[in-house]
Design an enzyme around this catalytic site. Structure first.
Site, short mmCIF file in Angstrom:
data_model
loop_
_atom_site.label_atom_id
_atom_site.label_comp_id
_atom_site.label_asym_id
_atom_site.label_seq_id
_atom_site.Cartn_x
_atom_site.Cartn_y
_atom_site.Cartn_z
N ASP A 160 0.85 -1.20 0.00
CA ASP A 160 0.00 0.00 0.00
C ASP A 160 0.87 1.24 0.00
O ASP A 160 2.00 1.23 0.49
CB ASP A 160 -0.92 0.02 1.23
N ASN A 168 -5.63 -4.05 -6.81
CA ASN A 168 -6.81 -3.45 -6.19
C ASN A 168 -6.64 -1.99 -5.85
O ASN A 168 -7.62 -1.28 -5.68
CB ASN A 168 -7.12 -4.28 -4.92
N TYR A 185 -12.12 8.09 -13.67
CA TYR A 185 -12.33 6.81 -12.97
C TYR A 185 -13.01 5.81 -13.91
O TYR A 185 -12.59 4.65 -14.02
CB TYR A 185 -13.18 7.06 -11.72
N LYS A 219 -11.56 2.24 -15.35
CA LYS A 219 -12.18 0.95 -15.02
C LYS A 219 -12.62 0.21 -16.29
O LYS A 219 -12.51 -1.01 -16.36
CB LYS A 219 -13.35 1.15 -14.05
N ILE A 267 -19.53 -0.03 -2.37
CA ILE A 267 -19.15 -0.82 -1.19
C ILE A 267 -18.80 0.13 -0.06
O ILE A 267 -18.14 1.15 -0.29
CB ILE A 267 -17.91 -1.71 -1.53
N THR A 327 -16.73 1.42 2.19
CA THR A 327 -15.30 1.44 2.57
C THR A 327 -14.89 2.90 2.74
O THR A 327 -15.65 3.81 2.37
CB THR A 327 -14.40 0.84 1.46
P1 NAD Z 1 -10.00 2.29 0.04
O1 NAD Z 1 -9.77 3.74 -0.15
O2 NAD Z 1 -10.64 1.78 1.29
O3 NAD Z 1 -8.65 1.47 -0.19
C1 NAD Z 1 -7.80 1.75 -1.27
C2 NAD Z 1 -6.37 1.53 -0.82
O4 NAD Z 1 -5.51 1.79 -1.94
C3 NAD Z 1 -5.94 2.49 0.30
O5 NAD Z 1 -5.35 1.77 1.37
C4 NAD Z 1 -4.93 3.40 -0.39
O6 NAD Z 1 -3.89 3.84 0.48
C5 NAD Z 1 -4.39 2.49 -1.48
N1 NAD Z 1 -3.79 3.26 -2.57
C6 NAD Z 1 -4.23 4.42 -3.12
N2 NAD Z 1 -3.37 4.84 -4.05
C7 NAD Z 1 -2.37 3.94 -4.10
C8 NAD Z 1 -1.17 3.83 -4.85
N3 NAD Z 1 -0.83 4.78 -5.75
N4 NAD Z 1 -0.37 2.77 -4.65
C9 NAD Z 1 -0.70 1.83 -3.74
N5 NAD Z 1 -1.80 1.89 -2.97
C10 NAD Z 1 -2.62 2.93 -3.15
O7 NAD Z 1 -10.88 1.86 -1.25
P2 NAD Z 1 -11.72 0.54 -1.58
O8 NAD Z 1 -13.15 0.95 -1.61
O9 NAD Z 1 -11.31 -0.62 -0.76
O10 NAD Z 1 -11.29 0.35 -3.09
C11 NAD Z 1 -10.44 -0.69 -3.52
C12 NAD Z 1 -10.63 -0.89 -5.02
O11 NAD Z 1 -12.00 -1.23 -5.26
C13 NAD Z 1 -10.34 0.37 -5.86
O12 NAD Z 1 -9.70 -0.01 -7.06
C14 NAD Z 1 -11.72 0.92 -6.15
O13 NAD Z 1 -11.76 1.66 -7.36
C15 NAD Z 1 -12.51 -0.38 -6.27
N6 NAD Z 1 -13.94 -0.20 -6.07
C16 NAD Z 1 -14.45 0.34 -4.92
C17 NAD Z 1 -15.81 0.53 -4.79
C18 NAD Z 1 -16.44 1.16 -3.57
O14 NAD Z 1 -17.63 1.54 -3.65
N7 NAD Z 1 -15.75 1.28 -2.44
C19 NAD Z 1 -16.67 0.14 -5.83
C20 NAD Z 1 -16.14 -0.43 -6.97
C21 NAD Z 1 -14.76 -0.60 -7.08
#
Ligand code: NAD
Length: 246
Positions: free
Chosen positions: A37, A87, A153, A157, A186, A188
């Site tokens: 991370d 991710n 975004y 995707k 989700i 988060t």
């Molecule tokens: P989150 O913000 O809880 O976690 C994302 C993590 O990625 C964080 O710990 C952050 O520090 C890390 N990160 C950010 N930039 C980074 C980089 N340059 N290098 C390494 N790490 C980095 O988000 P989440 O909701 O768990 O999202 C995870 C994935 O799921 C993402 O790709 C997001 O687009 C995707 N997603 C999330 C949702 C949602 O609604 N939460 C929906 C669809 C897809």
């Protein structure tokens, strides 16, 4: 319980949300997990709470050299790389296309698209050297739908789904399976800061009547990484509470 014993897994963006849930479920199945991370301290906390099966590594996925070095170090340390979940992702600005700032476009694409390309590039090479493996790229329902205000975004995707299919065509005959997961909204930290009305508006888009949980996305992701998914490759799998059924 899925069996990942003897497997080495790399999860990016594993210090929070979906990535953290994936890291926990992989470790519960017996994998050795690299919790990678941007935020070193948060990664250390997640890894130490998982225990001896997890190690934290600081990584910016938008830095190709850093990704290559982490993959090389993982192979050197553990003797191979078998599973990867690309991710790490950011939401970016909310601005309509004509107003979308150029620097924000490059920042979001740098993490959400280039970061996944760099990760796949070096992970695939390491996995081929070890005889095979499985990769999941974290897309979104916005890998197949539009979303006003989120052009960068959404572009990233959609592109990630195409990259996943392309890599699967290239490598599925050589022991690699590569899939994408498309979560609905989700609960988060990515959604933190949203007011109640906006949150309720998102809920209303999901026939399930709620947002998803990180563990529900992790369950699908881990299934796709497991031996049970041995004939699943090159596809995009939704976990969205019915969002896309409309
Ligand atoms: P989150 O913000 O809880 O976690 C994302 C993590 O990625 C964080 O710990 C952050 O520090 C890390 N990160 C950010 N930039 C980074 C980089 N340059 N290098 C390494 N790490 C980095 O988000 P989440 O909701 O768990 O999202 C995870 C994935 O799921 C993402 O790709 C997001 O687009 C995707 N997603 C999330 C949702 C949602 O609604 N939460 C929906 C669809 C897809």
């Amino acid at each position: 319980q899925l069996d990942f014993s003897g497997k080495v897994a790399l999860v990016t963006g594993a210090a929070s949300g979906i990535g953290e849930a994936v890291a926990r479920q992989l470790a519960a199945g017996g994998a050795q997990v690299v919790v990678a991370d941007l935020h070193r301290d948060a990664a250390e906390q997640v890894a130490s709470s998982i225990g001896a099966q997890a190690r934290a590594r600081q990584l910016d996925v938008s830095d190709a050299d850093a990704v290559r070095q982490l993959v090389d170090a993982t192979v050197a340390e553990y003797g191979g790389l078998h599973l990867a979940v690309n991710n790490a992702g950011i939401g970016g600005a909310s601005q309509d296309t004509a107003d979308y700032p150029l620097e924000e476009w490059h920042r979001v694409l740098g993490v959400n698209l280039h970061g996944v390309f760099y990760s796949m590039k070096y992970e695939i090479a390491a996995m081929l050297a070890g005889g095979g493996g499985a990769i999941v790229n974290m897309a979104s329902i916005l890998g197949s739908n539009g979303w006003a205000g989120s052009t960068a975004y959404v572009a990233a995707k959609h592109a990630l789904v195409g990259m996943t299919k392309t890599a699967a065509l290239e490598y599925s005959a050589r022991g690699l399976r590569i899939n994408a997961v498309g979560p609905g909204f989700i609960d988060t930290p990515l959604l933190a800061g949203m007011d109640r009305a906006a949150y309720d508006g998102l809920v209303a888009l999901h026939p399930a009547g709620r947002l998803g949980k990180a563990a529900e996305v992790a369950a699908l992701t881990c299934f796709l990484l497991s031996a049970q998914a041995s004939f699943i490759t090159g596809s995009y799998h939704l976990v969205d509470g019915g969002f896309s059924a409309r």
